[in-house]
Design a protein around this motif. Structure first.
Motif, mmCIF file in Angstrom:
data_model
loop_
_atom_site.group_PDB
_atom_site.id
_atom_site.type_symbol
_atom_site.label_atom_id
_atom_site.label_comp_id
_atom_site.label_asym_id
_atom_site.label_seq_id
_atom_site.Cartn_x
_atom_site.Cartn_y
_atom_site.Cartn_z
ATOM 1 N N LEU A 27 -20.242 0.829 7.242
ATOM 2 C CA LEU A 27 -19.350 -0.327 7.383
ATOM 3 C C LEU A 27 -18.565 -0.561 6.098
ATOM 4 C CD1 LEU A 27 -18.394 -2.853 8.925
ATOM 5 C CD2 LEU A 27 -20.428 -4.041 8.068
ATOM 6 N N HIS A 28 -19.244 -0.468 4.970
ATOM 7 C CA HIS A 28 -18.601 -0.658 3.667
ATOM 8 C C HIS A 28 -17.439 0.327 3.497
ATOM 9 C CE1 HIS A 28 -19.440 -1.618 -0.856
ATOM 10 N NE2 HIS A 28 -18.153 -1.502 -0.623
ATOM 11 N N ASP A 29 -17.688 1.579 3.835
ATOM 12 C CA ASP A 29 -16.656 2.600 3.658
ATOM 13 C C ASP A 29 -15.427 2.318 4.528
ATOM 14 O OD1 ASP A 29 -15.908 5.229 2.461
ATOM 15 O OD2 ASP A 29 -15.881 5.836 4.558
ATOM 16 N N SER A 30 -15.657 1.784 5.736
ATOM 17 C CA SER A 30 -14.534 1.520 6.650
ATOM 18 C C SER A 30 -13.663 0.364 6.183
ATOM 19 C CB SER A 30 -15.069 1.225 8.056
ATOM 20 O OG SER A 30 -15.652 -0.072 8.129
ATOM 21 N N LEU A 31 -14.208 -0.508 5.345
ATOM 22 C CA LEU A 31 -13.475 -1.691 4.895
ATOM 23 C C LEU A 31 -12.850 -1.519 3.514
ATOM 24 C CD1 LEU A 31 -15.993 -4.506 5.965
ATOM 25 C CD2 LEU A 31 -13.959 -3.728 7.181
ATOM 26 N N ARG A 32 -13.106 -0.384 2.852
ATOM 27 C CA ARG A 32 -12.641 -0.214 1.474
ATOM 28 C C ARG A 32 -11.203 0.302 1.446
ATOM 29 N NH1 ARG A 32 -15.915 3.218 0.112
ATOM 30 N NH2 ARG A 32 -17.593 2.003 -0.831
ATOM 31 N N ARG A 33 -10.315 -0.511 0.901
ATOM 32 C CA ARG A 33 -8.923 -0.145 0.665
ATOM 33 C C ARG A 33 -8.496 -0.783 -0.654
ATOM 34 N NH1 ARG A 33 -10.350 2.273 4.418
ATOM 35 N NH2 ARG A 33 -9.304 2.760 6.394
ATOM 36 N N ASP A 34 -7.327 -0.408 -1.171
ATOM 37 C CA ASP A 34 -6.784 -1.085 -2.355
ATOM 38 C C ASP A 34 -6.112 -2.367 -1.867
ATOM 39 O OD1 ASP A 34 -5.698 -1.926 -4.724
ATOM 40 O OD2 ASP A 34 -4.712 -0.034 -5.204
ATOM 41 N N THR A 35 -6.949 -3.358 -1.564
ATOM 42 C CA THR A 35 -6.489 -4.551 -0.851
ATOM 43 C C THR A 35 -5.382 -5.288 -1.578
ATOM 44 O OG1 THR A 35 -8.659 -4.807 0.168
ATOM 45 C CG2 THR A 35 -7.226 -6.744 0.140
ATOM 46 N N SER A 36 -5.583 -5.564 -2.854
ATOM 47 C CA SER A 36 -4.602 -6.379 -3.573
ATOM 48 C C SER A 36 -3.250 -5.679 -3.630
ATOM 49 C CB SER A 36 -5.101 -6.713 -4.978
ATOM 50 O OG SER A 36 -5.360 -5.541 -5.732
ATOM 51 N N ALA A 37 -3.236 -4.345 -3.820
ATOM 52 C CA ALA A 37 -1.974 -3.608 -3.877
ATOM 53 C C ALA A 37 -1.301 -3.557 -2.508
ATOM 54 C CB ALA A 37 -2.206 -2.190 -4.396
ATOM 55 N N LEU A 38 -2.082 -3.302 -1.456
ATOM 56 C CA LEU A 38 -1.523 -3.253 -0.112
ATOM 57 C C LEU A 38 -0.969 -4.621 0.305
ATOM 58 C CD1 LEU A 38 -4.244 -1.082 1.665
ATOM 59 C CD2 LEU A 38 -1.870 -0.417 1.249
ATOM 60 N N ALA A 39 -1.699 -5.672 -0.040
ATOM 61 C CA ALA A 39 -1.256 -7.020 0.315
ATOM 62 C C ALA A 39 0.018 -7.386 -0.432
ATOM 63 C CB ALA A 39 -2.363 -8.025 0.021
ATOM 64 N N ALA A 40 0.060 -7.079 -1.728
ATOM 65 C CA ALA A 40 1.261 -7.384 -2.517
ATOM 66 C C ALA A 40 2.470 -6.623 -1.978
ATOM 67 C CB ALA A 40 1.016 -7.049 -3.982
ATOM 68 N N HIS A 41 2.257 -5.374 -1.544
ATOM 69 C CA HIS A 41 3.359 -4.586 -0.996
ATOM 70 C C HIS A 41 3.866 -5.200 0.307
ATOM 71 C CE1 HIS A 41 5.870 -1.142 -0.169
ATOM 72 N NE2 HIS A 41 5.261 -0.932 0.984
ATOM 73 N N ALA A 42 2.932 -5.663 1.161
ATOM 74 C CA ALA A 42 3.335 -6.291 2.420
ATOM 75 C C ALA A 42 4.089 -7.587 2.155
ATOM 76 C CB ALA A 42 2.095 -6.566 3.275
ATOM 77 N N ILE A 43 3.646 -8.358 1.174
ATOM 78 C CA ILE A 43 4.338 -9.604 0.818
ATOM 79 C C ILE A 43 5.740 -9.300 0.291
ATOM 80 C CG2 ILE A 43 4.314 -11.579 -0.777
ATOM 81 C CD1 ILE A 43 1.194 -11.404 -0.566
ATOM 82 N N GLU A 44 5.840 -8.220 -0.479
ATOM 83 C CA GLU A 44 7.143 -7.829 -1.011
ATOM 84 C C GLU A 44 8.119 -7.507 0.124
ATOM 85 O OE1 GLU A 44 8.562 -4.967 -4.652
ATOM 86 O OE2 GLU A 44 7.219 -4.075 -3.170
ATOM 87 N N LYS A 45 7.632 -6.859 1.171
ATOM 88 C CA LYS A 45 8.492 -6.547 2.313
ATOM 89 C C LYS A 45 8.936 -7.818 3.039
ATOM 90 C CE LYS A 45 5.828 -3.470 4.320
ATOM 91 N NZ LYS A 45 5.417 -2.428 5.321
ATOM 92 N N VAL A 46 8.043 -8.801 3.115
ATOM 93 C CA VAL A 46 8.419 -10.074 3.746
ATOM 94 C C VAL A 46 9.510 -10.760 2.921
ATOM 95 C CG1 VAL A 46 7.591 -12.389 4.336
ATOM 96 C CG2 VAL A 46 6.174 -10.391 4.851
ATOM 97 N N LEU A 47 9.385 -10.715 1.614
ATOM 98 C CA LEU A 47 10.378 -11.345 0.741
ATOM 99 C C LEU A 47 11.733 -10.673 0.844
ATOM 100 C CD1 LEU A 47 8.272 -11.868 -2.529
ATOM 101 C CD2 LEU A 47 8.897 -13.600 -0.831
ATOM 102 N N ALA A 48 11.738 -9.368 1.165
ATOM 103 C CA ALA A 48 12.990 -8.607 1.210
ATOM 104 C C ALA A 48 13.781 -8.825 2.497
ATOM 105 C CB ALA A 48 12.684 -7.118 1.039
ATOM 106 N N ARG A 49 13.193 -9.529 3.467
ATOM 107 C CA ARG A 49 13.886 -9.722 4.740
ATOM 108 C C ARG A 49 15.104 -10.634 4.579
ATOM 109 N NH1 ARG A 49 8.618 -10.830 8.605
ATOM 110 N NH2 ARG A 49 7.745 -8.733 8.502
#
Length: 380
Positions: free
Chosen positions: A358-380
């Motif tokens: 379960l731990h392995d399935s949830l591990r991502r670079d969360t803060s970087a992925l989230a910041a990138h998604a927020i950046e895309k929202v700001l660019a709209r």
């Protein structure tokens, strides 16, 4: 909030403060000069966040309990909304707390302020009727579980799976020896962590039961050690309840330090909520227990979509660990189930292996992925 880039965030409890603090860390790496303010706690403040209200003002669970605080909570939301409409941030980020955040996000989105929601409301567990409200309220959802992105896409809601931040911060193998040394616990002892919750309502309904369960465990298996991490704001109440219950042998009360307690323990008796996922990431066998106001419980039961309430069980789609809910959450039953783990080391090893997957399935670079998604929202 002055400055080229500003964000308003709302976290409504300790787990939200933790998640938002990790998110803000990633955002600050992308936007070092950003400003952030709203409702939060110490983890967020450590990232430069300005708390206009502490998250404790919103940390209420259960329909009846919320009604008791309704006027104050609605007043805070109105004041925050008016403040943000008068001085719009670059984006608003609601961190969990959907009952508070979705209405606020809808008003802000309607005024042209980008609205992001971090942690998908659990429409897959209960309250599927919330889907339409999510669509109306937010521009983007940051999902912490793998299946949520596709589920939201089916309903036309933009979303990004960013992983669970704790899966990145909690190591695969936790140093139990170091944790016990730091807490002054004997290395050879069997340690049970008691986590009765982080809300005042949870402490009122659960702390006494948890301490009574510990007394019964100690009677049946002398030599056990117990560690109970208390939120600093709730420590005085827990101390008072502990005095009412009477002595629990080898009980160590901590100010905070829930992760240290989970790292040090062999097994945990734990309130349903985000902490159960933290315990799973620490690979600790657990017994999940919960008791709440009777009317709130009846309402929640009618909206429930799955047979499980604990996150480790929901994510595993199986009763991997016991759940003792409402009338079943008796001190005797809790003590019995905890001791069952200790009496069956093979079962403990098996659940630890499942939690590692379960731990392995949830591990991502969360803060970087989230910041990138927020950046895309700001660019709209």
């Amino acid at each position: 909030m002055a400055g080229a880039l500003s964000f308003s965030l709302v976290a409504g409890e300790a787990s939200g403060d933790l998640l938002a603090g990790l998110l803000l860390g990633g955002m600050r790496q992308k936007w070092p000069d950003m400003q952030s303010a709203g409702i939060g706690g110490p983890r967020m403040a450590s990232q430069g966040f300005e708390p206009w209200w502490p998250y404790e003002k919103l940390a209420v669970r259960g329909y009846v309990e919320v009604l008791r605080h309704y006027r104050e909570i609605v007043g805070i939301r109105r004041q925050l909304r008016d403040r943000l409409l008068a001085n719009p941030p670059s984006a608003f980020i609601g961190v969990d707390a959907p009952d508070f955040n979705l209405d606020l996000e809808r008003d802000l989105k309607g005024a042209g302020i980008p609205a992001v929601h971090f942690v998908c409301p659990s429409i897959w567990a209960w309250r599927a009727d919330r889907v339409e409200k999510i669509r109306q309220s937010v521009d983007h959802v940051l999902c912490i579980f793998p299946f949520e992105e596709a589920l939201l896409a089916q309903h036309g809601i933009a979303a990004t799976y960013v992983g669970h931040p704790l899966a990145q911060t909690i190591p695969d193998v936790v140093d139990r020896v170091a944790a016990r040394t730091a807490l002054g616990l004997p290395q050879e002892a069997t340690v049970v962590a008691l986590l009765p919750g982080s809300r005042s309502s949870e402490i009122e309904y659960l702390a006494r039961r948890f301490l009574q369960a510990a007394q019964r465990m100690a009677q049946r298996q002398p030599g056990l050690h117990f560690v109970l991490p208390a939120m600093p704001a709730l420590r005085a109440r827990i101390d008072a309840i502990s005095k009412e219950v009477g002595p629990v042998p080898n009980l160590l009360l901590l100010n905070g330090q829930s992760h240290a307690a989970l790292a040090a323990c062999d097994v945990t008796l734990i309130a349903s909520g985000t902490a159960t996922l933290e315990a799973a990431l620490f690979k600790r066998p657990m017994v999940i227990a919960y008791n709440m106001n009777w009317l709130s419980w009846q309402i929640m039961q009618r909206k429930k979509l799955q047979p499980w309430v604990g996150l480790p069980n929901i994510l595993s789609q199986d009763f991997v660990v016991p759940e003792l809910l409402q009338e079943a959450a008796t001190p005797d039953a809790m003590a019995h189930e905890v001791l069952q783990w200790l009496d069956h080391p093979a079962a403990m090893a098996d659940v630890q292996r499942r939690f590692a997957v379960l731990h392995d399935s949830l591990r991502r670079d969360t803060s970087a992925l989230a910041a990138h998604a927020i950046e895309k929202v700001l660019a709209r």
